[in-house]
Design a protein around this motif. Sequence first.
Motif, PDB file in Angstrom:
ATOM      1  N   THR A  92      47.893  27.656 -42.469  1.00  0.00           N
ATOM      2  CA  THR A  92      48.412  28.519 -41.688  1.00  0.00           C
ATOM      3  C   THR A  92      47.330  28.621 -40.632  1.00  0.00           C
ATOM      4  O   THR A  92      47.606  28.687 -39.417  1.00  0.00           O
ATOM      5  N   GLU A  95      48.461  26.081 -38.035  1.00  0.00           N
ATOM      6  CA  GLU A  95      49.894  26.407 -37.296  1.00  0.00           C
ATOM      7  C   GLU A  95      49.144  27.309 -36.271  1.00  0.00           C
ATOM      8  O   GLU A  95      49.892  26.987 -35.028  1.00  0.00           O
ATOM      9  N   THR A  98      47.580  24.901 -33.598  1.00  0.00           N
ATOM     10  CA  THR A  98      48.850  24.026 -33.044  1.00  0.00           C
ATOM     11  C   THR A  98      49.532  24.812 -31.854  1.00  0.00           C
ATOM     12  O   THR A  98      49.935  24.474 -30.855  1.00  0.00           O
TER      13      THR A  98
END
Length: 220
Positions: A92, A95, A98
Amino acid sequence: MAAKKNTITKDDIVSKYMDEVLEKGQKPKSVYHFAKENDFTEAEFYAFFGTLEGLEKEIFRLFFENTVNLLHKNEEYQQYDMKNKMLSFYFTFFEILTANRSYVLQTLKIDRNPLKNLVQLTTLRESFKNYVSEILTDDYRLEQEKFQKFQEKAIQESSWLQLMLTIKFWMEDESAAFEKTDIFIEKSVNASFELMNVAPMNHLIDFGKFLFKEKVYSRQ
């Protein structure tokens, strides 16, 4: 009548700062310049942050906070063991990184001195260490209480080092969808939990206590 100026929020300031760093490729020279160029006052900035450096640290803490908030919205997460909670955190968190990759890459490479760049992560470090302490279960604690405090600090520091190594790997990852980072996360977390297996250590401590007693009492 002049239109009433909208009140700027903490999230507004964070967003404007990230945009400015990306657009100009450098940090603002001062709070004064940052506020003036983004149409708010220094007083409005200081209502939320003491310095630009404090703002930089807060951005990475918010990445962490958003990660934990997302995890807690998942009912299944509460039932996970420590290893799966850590894996969920990693996937998580990365993510979110990113989604903000351009900013993270820019700001962690902006100064020639790597240590100065890493100062931004000090608040993240404390938050992450607290998180590790919160999810630490008895399965990974030594039986002897007097060793537990030392063990917990060692786990916190080694977990932080592992996170830093993963961030470095992710920054250099050129694979599609950063799939190599996903593999790195899974293998490194699995390996770290293998090393955290306390059963052998408990046996060693018991053996050490046995030898100590044998030596002491054999002299009496």
